[in-house]
Motif scaffolding. Structure first.
Motif, short mmCIF file in Angstrom:
data_model
loop_
_atom_site.label_atom_id
_atom_site.label_comp_id
_atom_site.label_asym_id
_atom_site.label_seq_id
_atom_site.Cartn_x
_atom_site.Cartn_y
_atom_site.Cartn_z
N LYS A 262 31.65 47.18 -4.55
CA LYS A 262 32.12 47.36 -3.17
C LYS A 262 31.00 47.19 -2.15
O LYS A 262 31.26 46.86 -0.99
N LEU A 263 29.77 47.47 -2.54
CA LEU A 263 28.62 47.22 -1.69
C LEU A 263 27.39 47.18 -2.57
O LEU A 263 27.45 47.50 -3.76
N LEU A 264 26.26 46.80 -1.99
CA LEU A 264 24.98 46.80 -2.69
C LEU A 264 24.13 47.93 -2.14
O LEU A 264 23.99 48.09 -0.92
N SER A 265 23.58 48.73 -3.04
CA SER A 265 22.66 49.79 -2.66
C SER A 265 21.32 49.51 -3.32
O SER A 265 21.24 49.30 -4.53
N LEU A 266 20.26 49.51 -2.52
CA LEU A 266 18.92 49.24 -3.02
C LEU A 266 17.95 50.27 -2.44
O LEU A 266 18.23 50.90 -1.42
N ALA A 267 16.83 50.42 -3.12
CA ALA A 267 15.78 51.30 -2.64
C ALA A 267 14.49 50.50 -2.52
O ALA A 267 14.32 49.48 -3.19
N VAL A 268 13.58 50.98 -1.67
CA VAL A 268 12.32 50.26 -1.50
C VAL A 268 11.15 51.24 -1.46
O VAL A 268 11.28 52.40 -1.08
N HIS A 269 10.01 50.71 -1.87
CA HIS A 269 8.71 51.39 -1.75
C HIS A 269 7.85 50.50 -0.88
O HIS A 269 7.46 49.40 -1.29
N PRO A 270 7.56 50.90 0.37
CA PRO A 270 6.82 50.01 1.27
C PRO A 270 5.36 49.82 0.89
O PRO A 270 4.73 48.87 1.34
N GLY A 271 4.83 50.71 0.06
CA GLY A 271 3.40 50.69 -0.19
C GLY A 271 2.66 51.43 0.91
O GLY A 271 3.24 51.82 1.92
N PRO A 272 1.38 51.67 0.73
CA PRO A 272 0.60 52.42 1.72
C PRO A 272 0.52 51.68 3.05
O PRO A 272 -0.04 50.60 3.14
N THR A 273 1.13 52.28 4.07
CA THR A 273 1.30 51.62 5.36
C THR A 273 0.85 52.54 6.48
O THR A 273 1.12 53.75 6.46
N ALA A 274 0.17 51.98 7.47
CA ALA A 274 -0.29 52.75 8.63
C ALA A 274 0.88 52.93 9.59
O ALA A 274 1.21 52.03 10.36
N THR A 275 1.53 54.08 9.54
CA THR A 275 2.66 54.38 10.42
C THR A 275 2.39 55.70 11.13
O THR A 275 1.28 56.24 11.08
N SER A 276 3.41 56.26 11.75
CA SER A 276 3.25 57.50 12.49
C SER A 276 2.97 58.70 11.59
O SER A 276 2.70 59.79 12.08
N ILE A 277 3.00 58.50 10.26
CA ILE A 277 2.56 59.55 9.36
C ILE A 277 1.09 59.90 9.60
O ILE A 277 0.62 60.98 9.26
N MET A 278 0.36 58.97 10.22
CA MET A 278 -1.06 59.18 10.49
C MET A 278 -1.31 59.99 11.76
O MET A 278 -2.37 59.95 12.34
N ARG A 279 -0.28 60.73 12.20
CA ARG A 279 -0.44 61.52 13.42
C ARG A 279 -1.42 62.67 13.19
O ARG A 279 -1.63 63.11 12.05
N PRO A 280 -2.00 63.23 14.26
CA PRO A 280 -2.93 64.34 14.11
C PRO A 280 -2.28 65.53 13.42
O PRO A 280 -1.12 65.85 13.65
N GLY A 281 -3.06 66.16 12.56
CA GLY A 281 -2.56 67.36 11.89
C GLY A 281 -2.12 67.13 10.47
O GLY A 281 -2.07 68.06 9.68
N VAL A 282 -1.77 65.89 10.12
CA VAL A 282 -1.36 65.62 8.74
C VAL A 282 -2.59 65.56 7.84
O VAL A 282 -2.62 66.15 6.76
N GLY B 273 4.36 46.40 5.66
CA GLY B 273 5.10 47.48 5.03
C GLY B 273 6.60 47.29 5.11
O GLY B 273 7.34 47.83 4.28
N ALA B 274 7.06 46.52 6.09
CA ALA B 274 8.50 46.29 6.26
C ALA B 274 9.04 45.22 5.31
O ALA B 274 10.26 45.10 5.16
N LEU B 275 8.17 44.44 4.68
CA LEU B 275 8.65 43.31 3.87
C LEU B 275 9.58 43.75 2.72
O LEU B 275 10.60 43.09 2.49
N PRO B 276 9.27 44.82 1.97
CA PRO B 276 10.23 45.23 0.94
C PRO B 276 11.61 45.56 1.51
O PRO B 276 12.63 45.20 0.91
N SER B 277 11.65 46.24 2.66
CA SER B 277 12.93 46.55 3.29
C SER B 277 13.67 45.28 3.69
O SER B 277 14.89 45.16 3.47
N LEU B 278 12.95 44.35 4.28
CA LEU B 278 13.58 43.11 4.74
C LEU B 278 14.06 42.28 3.56
O LEU B 278 15.14 41.67 3.61
N TYR B 279 13.28 42.25 2.49
CA TYR B 279 13.69 41.52 1.29
C TYR B 279 14.96 42.13 0.71
O TYR B 279 15.93 41.42 0.40
N ALA B 280 14.96 43.44 0.53
CA ALA B 280 16.13 44.12 -0.03
C ALA B 280 17.35 43.95 0.86
O ALA B 280 18.49 43.84 0.38
N ALA B 281 17.14 43.89 2.16
CA ALA B 281 18.24 43.80 3.11
C ALA B 281 18.84 42.42 3.21
O ALA B 281 20.03 42.29 3.55
#
Length: 290
Positions: free
Chosen positions: A191-211, A230-238
């Motif tokens: 009925k649909l396709l469900s996929l998961a992705v691992h972007p790999g180590p990516t510089a995103t907002s997780i690098m905010r102060p305090g983490v 980091g978006a390539l796995p998502s784009l490929y899966a999509a």
């Protein structure tokens, strides 16, 4: 090597990307819009979302892009968001998330990393299911992480009240993401396709102060890949026409093998049932369990 230039023409399709105000979500929305998809960007912070929207519109001037508010830490916001959508959705990218934050709870009382990363997306996907099934060939892409392999789920302590560790809570939420994506494919069949992705180590907002400490944060920003990569796995899966449902896509992009725990179907079924109970959302249109 597959790149964003290999994304096929997406004209006539509608994509919804959560957490599209920055990082991987923003890069994902931008490339989908460039290839002709009508893109719905969601953001909890509307001001940041509007800045991101203008960036996408500037980079894809011919694209059809809109911004909608969505707070995955509040099931009432998820319900309001889905009730307000009036069109089929061909592609859902469950990208938004929080990572390694101090212990806090969502509006509904869930531990925040589990509540936002897993339960919020579980509720969103289930609520959107009629719109996903309204067309043909819909896909759901859920962003997990290689950290899922270190995750553990104690169903007797989902609130992590008996001990909270930021990284452990994050790993648990990413394991839940992968268990959800694989169980969704098992239930959906064709009925649909469900996929998961691992972007790999990516510089995103997780690098905010305090983490992390400031020196570690500075080093990691230099060492990690840009969100565009980091978006390539998502784009490929999509978008890749030959990718199979249930695939776990990592950097490359290439198919990865999930950890044994992520492949545990009994664990996935238990998590699914608990998630239905906690969110009140059921995927009634899919194959019923025996």
């Amino acid at each position: 090597m597959w790149t964003a230039d290999d994304i096929p023409d997406l004209s006539g399709s509608t994509a919804l990307v959560t957490g599209a105000s920055s990082g991987i979500g923003l890069a994902t929305a931008l490339h989908l819009a460039r290839r002709g998809a009508e893109v719905i960007m969601t953001a909890r912070d509307r001001a940041r979302g509007r800045v991101a929207l203008e960036r996408v519109r500037a980079a894809a001037p011919e694209g059809r892009v809109e911004l909608r508010g969505l707070d995955l830490a509040d099931l009432a916001s998820v319900r309001a968001f889905t009730d307000d959508l009036d069109r089929p959705i061909d592609l859902l990218v469950n990208n938004a998330g929080v990572a390694m934050i101090p212990r806090r709870t969502t509006a509904d009382g869930f531990e925040a990393q589990f509540g936002v990363n897993h339960l919020g997306h579980f509720a969103l996907t289930g609520s959107l299911l009629p719109r996903l099934l309204a067309g043909q060939g819909a896909r759901v892409v859920t962003v997990s992480s290689g950290a899922h392999a270190m995750g553990r789920i104690d169903f007797d302590d989902l609130g992590l009240e008996n001990g909270y560790r930021r990284f452990g809570a994050y790993c648990r939420s990413k394991l839940a993401n992968l268990l959800f994506a694989l169980e969704l494919q098992r239930l959906a069949g064709g009925k649909l396709l469900s996929l998961a992705v691992h972007p790999g180590p990516t510089a995103t907002s997780i690098m905010r102060p305090g983490v992390f400490t400031r020196p570690v944060t500075s080093f990691m920003r230099l060492a990690l890949k840009a969100p565009e990569k980091g978006a390539l796995p998502s784009l490929y899966a999509a978008t890749h026409p030959g990718v199979a449902g249930g695939t776990y896509v990592g950097p490359g992009p290439r198919a990865l093998t999930p950890s044994p725990r992520a492949l545990d179907e009994d664990l996935a079924r238990r998590l699914w049932i608990v998630s239905e109970e906690l969110t009140g959302v059921r995927f009634a249109a899919l194959t019923s369990r025996p």
